[in-house]
Design an enzyme around this catalytic site. Structure first.
Site, PDB file in Angstrom:
ATOM      1  N   GLY A 162      31.289  76.640  32.831  1.00  0.00           N
ATOM      2  CA  GLY A 162      30.845  77.954  33.260  1.00  0.00           C
ATOM      3  C   GLY A 162      31.749  79.086  32.822  1.00  0.00           C
ATOM      4  O   GLY A 162      31.405  79.886  31.936  1.00  0.00           O
TER       5      GLY A 162
ATOM      6  N   ASN B 286      26.916  76.379  33.587  1.00  0.00           N
ATOM      7  CA  ASN B 286      27.110  76.858  34.958  1.00  0.00           C
ATOM      8  C   ASN B 286      27.011  78.387  34.957  1.00  0.00           C
ATOM      9  O   ASN B 286      27.781  79.067  34.276  1.00  0.00           O
ATOM     10  CB  ASN B 286      28.487  76.387  35.455  1.00  0.00           C
ATOM     11  CG  ASN B 286      28.766  76.826  36.880  1.00  0.00           C
ATOM     12  OD1 ASN B 286      28.508  77.965  37.249  1.00  0.00           O
ATOM     13  ND2 ASN B 286      29.302  75.933  37.679  1.00  0.00           N
TER      14      ASN B 286
ATOM     15  N   ARG C 108      27.544  77.920  47.529  1.00  0.00           N
ATOM     16  CA  ARG C 108      28.677  77.779  48.450  1.00  0.00           C
ATOM     17  C   ARG C 108      28.275  78.169  49.865  1.00  0.00           C
ATOM     18  O   ARG C 108      27.395  79.003  50.062  1.00  0.00           O
ATOM     19  CB  ARG C 108      29.835  78.677  47.999  1.00  0.00           C
ATOM     20  CG  ARG C 108      30.620  78.081  46.859  1.00  0.00           C
ATOM     21  CD  ARG C 108      31.800  78.982  46.523  1.00  0.00           C
ATOM     22  NE  ARG C 108      32.738  78.290  45.669  1.00  0.00           N
ATOM     23  CZ  ARG C 108      33.780  77.602  46.116  1.00  0.00           C
ATOM     24  NH1 ARG C 108      34.055  77.556  47.397  1.00  0.00           N
ATOM     25  NH2 ARG C 108      34.566  76.981  45.276  1.00  0.00           N
TER      26      ARG C 108
ATOM     27  N   HIS D  69      29.007  82.577  37.572  1.00  0.00           N
ATOM     28  CA  HIS D  69      29.735  83.848  37.416  1.00  0.00           C
ATOM     29  C   HIS D  69      28.859  85.005  36.943  1.00  0.00           C
ATOM     30  O   HIS D  69      29.276  86.154  37.006  1.00  0.00           O
ATOM     31  CB  HIS D  69      30.983  83.655  36.559  1.00  0.00           C
ATOM     32  CG  HIS D  69      31.986  82.809  37.288  1.00  0.00           C
ATOM     33  ND1 HIS D  69      32.239  82.970  38.630  1.00  0.00           N
ATOM     34  CD2 HIS D  69      32.763  81.783  36.886  1.00  0.00           C
ATOM     35  CE1 HIS D  69      33.130  82.086  39.018  1.00  0.00           C
ATOM     36  NE2 HIS D  69      33.460  81.341  37.980  1.00  0.00           N
TER      37      HIS D  69
ATOM     38  N   HIS E 100      35.248  71.450  34.643  1.00  0.00           N
ATOM     39  CA  HIS E 100      36.209  72.342  35.292  1.00  0.00           C
ATOM     40  C   HIS E 100      37.322  72.760  34.331  1.00  0.00           C
ATOM     41  O   HIS E 100      38.089  71.940  33.867  1.00  0.00           O
ATOM     42  CB  HIS E 100      36.844  71.744  36.549  1.00  0.00           C
ATOM     43  CG  HIS E 100      37.343  72.822  37.452  1.00  0.00           C
ATOM     44  ND1 HIS E 100      36.561  73.395  38.430  1.00  0.00           N
ATOM     45  CD2 HIS E 100      38.510  73.504  37.464  1.00  0.00           C
ATOM     46  CE1 HIS E 100      37.242  74.345  39.022  1.00  0.00           C
ATOM     47  NE2 HIS E 100      38.421  74.445  38.455  1.00  0.00           N
TER      48      HIS E 100
ATOM     49  N   THR F 221      38.281  78.746  43.371  1.00  0.00           N
ATOM     50  CA  THR F 221      37.308  77.855  42.731  1.00  0.00           C
ATOM     51  C   THR F 221      37.594  76.451  43.250  1.00  0.00           C
ATOM     52  O   THR F 221      38.597  76.243  43.952  1.00  0.00           O
ATOM     53  CB  THR F 221      37.416  77.931  41.193  1.00  0.00           C
ATOM     54  OG1 THR F 221      36.467  77.042  40.603  1.00  0.00           O
ATOM     55  CG2 THR F 221      38.807  77.558  40.695  1.00  0.00           C
ATOM     56  N   THR F 222      36.731  75.490  42.947  1.00  0.00           N
ATOM     57  CA  THR F 222      36.932  74.126  43.450  1.00  0.00           C
ATOM     58  C   THR F 222      38.284  73.603  42.990  1.00  0.00           C
ATOM     59  O   THR F 222      38.558  73.532  41.797  1.00  0.00           O
ATOM     60  CB  THR F 222      35.800  73.206  42.937  1.00  0.00           C
ATOM     61  OG1 THR F 222      34.564  73.891  43.106  1.00  0.00           O
ATOM     62  CG2 THR F 222      35.765  71.913  43.700  1.00  0.00           C
TER      63      THR F 222
ATOM     64  N   GLU G   9      31.503  62.977  38.265  1.00  0.00           N
ATOM     65  CA  GLU G   9      31.909  64.053  37.355  1.00  0.00           C
ATOM     66  C   GLU G   9      33.429  64.094  37.420  1.00  0.00           C
ATOM     67  O   GLU G   9      34.004  64.327  38.495  1.00  0.00           O
ATOM     68  CB  GLU G   9      31.313  65.405  37.763  1.00  0.00           C
ATOM     69  CG  GLU G   9      31.810  66.515  36.835  1.00  0.00           C
ATOM     70  CD  GLU G   9      31.140  67.866  37.068  1.00  0.00           C
ATOM     71  OE1 GLU G   9      29.956  67.909  37.451  1.00  0.00           O
ATOM     72  OE2 GLU G   9      31.820  68.882  36.851  1.00  0.00           O
TER      73      GLU G   9
ATOM     74  N   ARG H  48      28.247  94.258  43.007  1.00  0.00           N
ATOM     75  CA  ARG H  48      27.534  95.481  43.367  1.00  0.00           C
ATOM     76  C   ARG H  48      26.433  95.227  44.392  1.00  0.00           C
ATOM     77  O   ARG H  48      25.792  96.162  44.845  1.00  0.00           O
ATOM     78  CB  ARG H  48      26.904  96.104  42.111  1.00  0.00           C
ATOM     79  CG  ARG H  48      27.886  96.799  41.212  1.00  0.00           C
ATOM     80  CD  ARG H  48      28.331  98.105  41.851  1.00  0.00           C
ATOM     81  NE  ARG H  48      29.427  98.705  41.141  1.00  0.00           N
ATOM     82  CZ  ARG H  48      29.291  99.656  40.213  1.00  0.00           C
ATOM     83  NH1 ARG H  48      28.099 100.085  39.878  1.00  0.00           N
ATOM     84  NH2 ARG H  48      30.351 100.152  39.630  1.00  0.00           N
TER      85      ARG H  48
ATOM     86  N   GLU I  22      25.519  71.954  42.642  1.00  0.00           N
ATOM     87  CA  GLU I  22      26.820  71.558  43.194  1.00  0.00           C
ATOM     88  C   GLU I  22      26.849  72.030  44.639  1.00  0.00           C
ATOM     89  O   GLU I  22      26.491  73.175  44.928  1.00  0.00           O
ATOM     90  CB  GLU I  22      27.959  72.263  42.461  1.00  0.00           C
ATOM     91  CG  GLU I  22      28.183  71.799  41.063  1.00  0.00           C
ATOM     92  CD  GLU I  22      29.272  72.638  40.389  1.00  0.00           C
ATOM     93  OE1 GLU I  22      29.888  73.490  41.054  1.00  0.00           O
ATOM     94  OE2 GLU I  22      29.463  72.458  39.198  1.00  0.00           O
TER      95      GLU I  22
ATOM     96  N   ARG J  23      29.181  83.256  48.110  1.00  0.00           N
ATOM     97  CA  ARG J  23      29.934  84.317  47.409  1.00  0.00           C
ATOM     98  C   ARG J  23      29.319  84.679  46.063  1.00  0.00           C
ATOM     99  O   ARG J  23      29.523  85.767  45.571  1.00  0.00           O
ATOM    100  CB  ARG J  23      31.397  83.921  47.230  1.00  0.00           C
ATOM    101  CG  ARG J  23      31.615  82.794  46.275  1.00  0.00           C
ATOM    102  CD  ARG J  23      33.081  82.564  46.016  1.00  0.00           C
ATOM    103  NE  ARG J  23      33.755  82.005  47.175  1.00  0.00           N
ATOM    104  CZ  ARG J  23      34.909  81.340  47.085  1.00  0.00           C
ATOM    105  NH1 ARG J  23      35.505  81.203  45.915  1.00  0.00           N
ATOM    106  NH2 ARG J  23      35.480  80.832  48.149  1.00  0.00           N
TER     107      ARG J  23
ATOM    108  N   HIS K  49      26.471  76.410  41.926  1.00  0.00           N
ATOM    109  CA  HIS K  49      27.170  75.961  43.134  1.00  0.00           C
ATOM    110  C   HIS K  49      26.753  76.880  44.274  1.00  0.00           C
ATOM    111  O   HIS K  49      27.119  78.048  44.293  1.00  0.00           O
ATOM    112  CB  HIS K  49      28.682  76.031  42.888  1.00  0.00           C
ATOM    113  CG  HIS K  49      29.501  75.460  44.013  1.00  0.00           C
ATOM    114  ND1 HIS K  49      30.861  75.288  43.907  1.00  0.00           N
ATOM    115  CD2 HIS K  49      29.176  75.043  45.258  1.00  0.00           C
ATOM    116  CE1 HIS K  49      31.324  74.770  45.038  1.00  0.00           C
ATOM    117  NE2 HIS K  49      30.315  74.630  45.877  1.00  0.00           N
TER     118      HIS K  49
HETATM  119  N1  PXP Z   1      32.051  71.230  37.665  1.00  0.00           N
HETATM  120  C1  PXP Z   1      32.309  71.477  38.980  1.00  0.00           C
HETATM  121  C2  PXP Z   1      32.096  70.376  39.960  1.00  0.00           C
HETATM  122  C3  PXP Z   1      32.741  72.739  39.412  1.00  0.00           C
HETATM  123  O1  PXP Z   1      32.972  72.960  40.715  1.00  0.00           O
HETATM  124  C4  PXP Z   1      32.882  73.770  38.457  1.00  0.00           C
HETATM  125  C5  PXP Z   1      33.277  75.138  38.898  1.00  0.00           C
HETATM  126  O2  PXP Z   1      32.274  75.673  39.706  1.00  0.00           O
HETATM  127  C6  PXP Z   1      32.591  73.476  37.120  1.00  0.00           C
HETATM  128  C7  PXP Z   1      32.200  72.199  36.737  1.00  0.00           C
HETATM  129  C8  PXP Z   1      32.692  74.520  36.036  1.00  0.00           C
HETATM  130  O3  PXP Z   1      34.012  74.915  35.899  1.00  0.00           O
HETATM  131  P1  PXP Z   1      34.364  76.169  34.970  1.00  0.00           P
HETATM  132  O4  PXP Z   1      33.666  77.357  35.566  1.00  0.00           O
HETATM  133  O5  PXP Z   1      35.844  76.243  35.050  1.00  0.00           O
HETATM  134  O6  PXP Z   1      33.844  75.853  33.606  1.00  0.00           O
END
Ligand code: PXP
Length: 239
Positions: A213, A7, A45, A10, A191, A100-101, A151, A18, A70, A49, A43
């Site tokens: 991620g 992921n 959103r 970030h 997650h 975050t989710t 998931e 910036r 996502e 963001r 993701h």
């Molecule tokens: N899976 C889903 C559905 C998520 O929403 C996220 C966070 O965006 C992740 C995995 C990855 O989570 P993390 O960034 O904590 O590894």
């Protein structure tokens, strides 16, 4: 062997700090694939963001492994997904204020809406996954939607502090994996997974893909910092 879905949200978070062009999640995705990631997850959103529409469009053309989008189950996102056609969509709940989710989808309460969304995406040739807590009733409801995958939300396990709490959450996850596989669903997980807590969950078996991620991007910043500082110090020798 389980696959890593990297992921790169970030990387985009740092870029958006910036509002410029670096670091680029497209470059990060390419490096991730070269290092062995078998999927790239982003993701998009509602509030944009971190990941931008431009990222999704370019990644669609550059990702060689598998693009997993996502997104919330909204009209806007379904339209974007059907236009861009990632290999996989993971439907997630989305709240504007959350960092975050925060939890899995409530498939039981939103059964009809989620079922309709799964159908539209699958009719468009997209594999669908539903992000759910390791809860048996939610998994049974997920099966009713005709989704291909779930998931499992591993956040409660990742946040468990004591060994006993961790074991308790692992048991929930193990039961969830077994039930999902028994009813014919593929199982992904993600997650809050990191270099420490991944071991016990990987030992359970039965999970095809881990979407990770934050911990990987955080580690990249630290293991890469030494080199980045040395490169700049080297340039200053000529200043
Ligand atoms: N899976 C889903 C559905 C998520 O929403 C996220 C966070 O965006 C992740 C995995 C990855 O989570 P993390 O960034 O904590 O590894």
């Amino acid at each position: 062997m389980a696959k890593l879905g990297l992921n790169v949200d970030h990387i985009a978070t740092v870029r958006q700090a910036r509002g410029g062009v670096e670091p680029d999640p497209v470059t990060a995705a390419a490096i991730g694939e070269m290092a062995g990631a078998e999927g790239i997850t982003i993701h998009l959103r509602e509030d944009r963001r971190h990941i931008q529409d431009r990222d999704l469009e370019i990644l669609r053309r550059t990702v060689k492994s598998k693009l997993n989008l996502e997104m919330a189950a909204t009209q806007e996102m379904v339209r974007i997904a059907l236009n861009i056609k990632p290999e996989q969509v993971t439907l997630v709940p989305e709240k504007r204020q959350e960092l975050t989710t925060e939890g899995g989808l409530d498939v039981i309460v939103n059964l009809k809406m989620i079922t309709d969304t799964v159908k539209r995406l699958k009719d468009g040739g997209i594999v669908v996954s539903l992000f759910v807590d390791p809860n048996q009733e939610q998994i049974k409801a997920a099966k009713k939607t005709d989704t291909d995958y779930i998931e499992i939300h591993t956040g409660a396990y990742a946040e468990a502090v004591t060994w006993t709490e961790q074991q308790h959450e692992l048991e929930h996850i193990d039961t969830a994996i077994k039930l999902a596989r028994k009813v014919g669903l593929g199982v992904n997980a993600g997650h809050g997974l990191n270099y420490v807590n991944i071991k016990a969950i990987a030992a359970l078996g039965g999970i095809e893909e881990y979407n990770i991620g934050h911990s990987i991007i955080a580690r990249a910043m630290l293991v890469g910092l030494d080199r980045a500082v040395r490169d700049m110090v080297e340039l200053l020798k000529y200043a």
